[in-house]
Design a protein around this motif. Sequence first.
Motif, PDB file in Angstrom:
ATOM      1  N   LEU A   1       0.808  -1.171   0.027  1.00 24.40           N
ATOM      2  CA  LEU A   1       0.224  -0.046  -0.165  1.00 24.40           C
ATOM      3  C   LEU A   1       0.857   1.340   0.065  1.00 24.40           C
ATOM      4  O   LEU A   1       0.535   2.218  -0.724  1.00 24.40           O
ATOM      5  CB  LEU A   1      -1.010   0.142   1.268  1.00 24.40           C
ATOM      6  CG  LEU A   1      -2.151  -0.879   1.214  1.00 24.40           C
ATOM      7  CD1 LEU A   1      -3.091  -0.758   2.263  1.00 24.40           C
ATOM      8  CD2 LEU A   1      -3.249  -0.446   0.128  1.00 24.40           C
ATOM      9  N   ASP A   2       1.860   1.304   0.667  1.00 26.13           N
ATOM     10  CA  ASP A   2       2.859   2.276   0.703  1.00 26.13           C
ATOM     11  C   ASP A   2       3.265   2.628  -0.612  1.00 26.13           C
ATOM     12  O   ASP A   2       3.575   3.825  -1.045  1.00 26.13           O
ATOM     13  CB  ASP A   2       4.026   2.116   1.833  1.00 26.13           C
ATOM     14  CG  ASP A   2       4.891   3.356   1.955  1.00 26.13           C
ATOM     15  OD1 ASP A   2       4.363   4.314   2.312  1.00 26.13           O
ATOM     16  OD2 ASP A   2       6.160   3.199   1.296  1.00 26.13           O
ATOM     17  N   GLY A   3       3.786   1.618  -1.272  1.00 19.77           N
ATOM     18  CA  GLY A   3       4.214   1.717  -2.600  1.00 19.77           C
ATOM     19  C   GLY A   3       3.401   2.219  -3.319  1.00 19.77           C
ATOM     20  O   GLY A   3       3.597   3.281  -4.502  1.00 19.77           O
ATOM     21  N   MET A   4       2.035   1.848  -3.469  1.00 16.67           N
ATOM     22  CA  MET A   4       1.029   2.067  -4.343  1.00 16.67           C
ATOM     23  C   MET A   4       0.652   3.526  -4.144  1.00 16.67           C
ATOM     24  O   MET A   4       0.522   4.358  -4.911  1.00 16.67           O
ATOM     25  CB  MET A   4      -0.214   1.235  -3.987  1.00 16.67           C
ATOM     26  CG  MET A   4      -0.023  -0.201  -4.650  1.00 16.67           C
ATOM     27  SD  MET A   4      -1.333  -1.051  -3.999  1.00 16.67           S
ATOM     28  CE  MET A   4      -2.883  -0.534  -4.891  1.00 16.67           C
ATOM     29  N   LEU A   5       0.700   4.165  -2.964  1.00 18.11           N
ATOM     30  CA  LEU A   5       0.287   5.534  -2.724  1.00 18.11           C
ATOM     31  C   LEU A   5       1.510   6.510  -3.262  1.00 18.11           C
ATOM     32  O   LEU A   5       0.965   7.389  -3.739  1.00 18.11           O
ATOM     33  CB  LEU A   5       0.218   5.581  -1.112  1.00 18.11           C
ATOM     34  CG  LEU A   5      -0.243   7.206  -0.949  1.00 18.11           C
ATOM     35  CD1 LEU A   5      -1.914   7.404  -1.018  1.00 18.11           C
ATOM     36  CD2 LEU A   5       0.374   7.818   0.339  1.00 18.11           C
ATOM     37  N   ARG A   6       2.717   6.056  -3.128  1.00 22.27           N
ATOM     38  CA  ARG A   6       3.534   6.725  -3.670  1.00 22.27           C
ATOM     39  C   ARG A   6       3.690   6.945  -5.230  1.00 22.27           C
ATOM     40  O   ARG A   6       4.200   7.739  -5.631  1.00 22.27           O
ATOM     41  CB  ARG A   6       5.081   6.488  -2.942  1.00 22.27           C
ATOM     42  CG  ARG A   6       5.105   6.517  -1.687  1.00 22.27           C
ATOM     43  CD  ARG A   6       6.304   5.940  -0.911  1.00 22.27           C
ATOM     44  NE  ARG A   6       6.542   6.127   0.559  1.00 22.27           N
ATOM     45  CZ  ARG A   6       6.576   7.160   1.335  1.00 22.27           C
ATOM     46  NH1 ARG A   6       6.930   8.341   0.657  1.00 22.27           N
ATOM     47  NH2 ARG A   6       6.199   7.133   2.725  1.00 22.27           N
ATOM     48  N   GLU A   7       3.425   5.761  -5.599  1.00 20.40           N
ATOM     49  CA  GLU A   7       3.322   5.900  -7.290  1.00 20.40           C
ATOM     50  C   GLU A   7       1.831   6.662  -7.818  1.00 20.40           C
ATOM     51  O   GLU A   7       1.613   7.074  -8.995  1.00 20.40           O
ATOM     52  CB  GLU A   7       3.089   4.367  -7.920  1.00 20.40           C
ATOM     53  CG  GLU A   7       4.117   3.639  -7.438  1.00 20.40           C
ATOM     54  CD  GLU A   7       4.134   1.906  -8.055  1.00 20.40           C
ATOM     55  OE1 GLU A   7       4.934   1.397  -7.799  1.00 20.40           O
ATOM     56  OE2 GLU A   7       2.851   1.794  -8.753  1.00 20.40           O
ATOM     57  N   ALA A   8       1.001   6.754  -6.906  1.00 23.76           N
ATOM     58  CA  ALA A   8      -0.337   7.436  -7.292  1.00 23.76           C
ATOM     59  C   ALA A   8      -0.392   8.933  -7.508  1.00 23.76           C
ATOM     60  O   ALA A   8      -0.988   9.562  -6.540  1.00 23.76           O
ATOM     61  CB  ALA A   8      -1.579   7.018  -6.310  1.00 23.76           C
ATOM     62  N   ARG A   9       0.078   9.436  -8.588  1.00 24.23           N
ATOM     63  CA  ARG A   9       0.190  10.803  -8.720  1.00 24.23           C
ATOM     64  C   ARG A   9      -1.033  11.769  -9.138  1.00 24.23           C
ATOM     65  O   ARG A   9      -1.098  12.721  -8.855  1.00 24.23           O
ATOM     66  CB  ARG A   9       1.441  11.311  -9.425  1.00 24.23           C
ATOM     67  CG  ARG A   9       2.886  10.663  -9.265  1.00 24.23           C
ATOM     68  CD  ARG A   9       2.829  10.581  -7.541  1.00 24.23           C
ATOM     69  NE  ARG A   9       3.433  11.903  -6.977  1.00 24.23           N
ATOM     70  CZ  ARG A   9       4.055  12.153  -5.728  1.00 24.23           C
ATOM     71  NH1 ARG A   9       3.860  11.113  -4.926  1.00 24.23           N
ATOM     72  NH2 ARG A   9       4.068  13.227  -5.450  1.00 24.23           N
ATOM     73  N   SER A  10      -1.929  10.842  -9.990  1.00 22.11           N
ATOM     74  CA  SER A  10      -2.974  11.319 -10.323  1.00 22.11           C
ATOM     75  C   SER A  10      -3.950  11.582  -9.086  1.00 22.11           C
ATOM     76  O   SER A  10      -4.096  10.705  -8.109  1.00 22.11           O
ATOM     77  CB  SER A  10      -3.755  10.453 -11.081  1.00 22.11           C
ATOM     78  OG  SER A  10      -5.122  10.388 -11.213  1.00 22.11           O
ATOM     79  N   PRO A  11      -4.754  12.871  -9.068  1.00 25.29           N
ATOM     80  CA  PRO A  11      -5.389  12.989  -7.829  1.00 25.29           C
ATOM     81  C   PRO A  11      -6.680  11.996  -7.373  1.00 25.29           C
ATOM     82  O   PRO A  11      -6.845  11.709  -6.528  1.00 25.29           O
ATOM     83  CB  PRO A  11      -6.063  14.393  -8.045  1.00 25.29           C
ATOM     84  CG  PRO A  11      -4.976  15.193  -9.012  1.00 25.29           C
ATOM     85  CD  PRO A  11      -4.491  13.814  -9.673  1.00 25.29           C
TER      86      PRO A  11
END
Length: 214
Positions: free
Chosen positions: A73-83
């Motif tokens: 989840l931490d990795g996914m959030l850091r990749e999620a740059r689209s609002p």
Amino acid sequence: MAELAGLEDPRARAVNEKHGDDHGVNLSKLRALAKRLKTQPVLARRLWATGDTAARLLAILICRPKALGRDELDGMLREARSPKVHDWLVNYVVKKNPHSEELRRVWSADPDPVVASAGWALTTERVAKEPEGLDLPGLLDVIEAEMKNAPDRLQWAMNHCLAQIGIEHAGLRARALDIGERLEVLKDYPTPPGCTSPFAPAWINEMVRRQEDK
């Protein structure tokens, strides 16, 4: 991916791009596709791995939130740059995950303002639903000191937390209103008729009024 490409609408893309989202899929159609697919964790991971915004939104809708690991989840959030991907990931996945509290603490202190905004969003959820154990006056101290000059995404999340404290906690309402009035964050934000302004004092007063009218 071919089906998602077929849902692309240039008009929807133009609207979404104004909000920083690089996709043109109508979200109602995306939800209908997710409803047809149902929960598919393996497919969700493959869709996420494409890096495509529409595919990641679909992945969020068909994943199994409680099955995702803390580091994943931490990795996914850091990749999620689209609002939109960021917001959906926090609200539809992280809030339902057993690691949400640990991630809230870690993300809130992160130097990346986009990551920190996710931590503040989770803190706002706790202010509303499970405030026991939170240092609410301490949160107001941080908001008072940092919100005015915070980057947009982080500022918005901190402002939401400020409003939620004022709405939910009568003993801190006067201070929350005072902070909002002095900092004037989002005071001039364009608000459509019939909608509540995100300016914290207006937001707090309107929501308290609604509660008292019930």
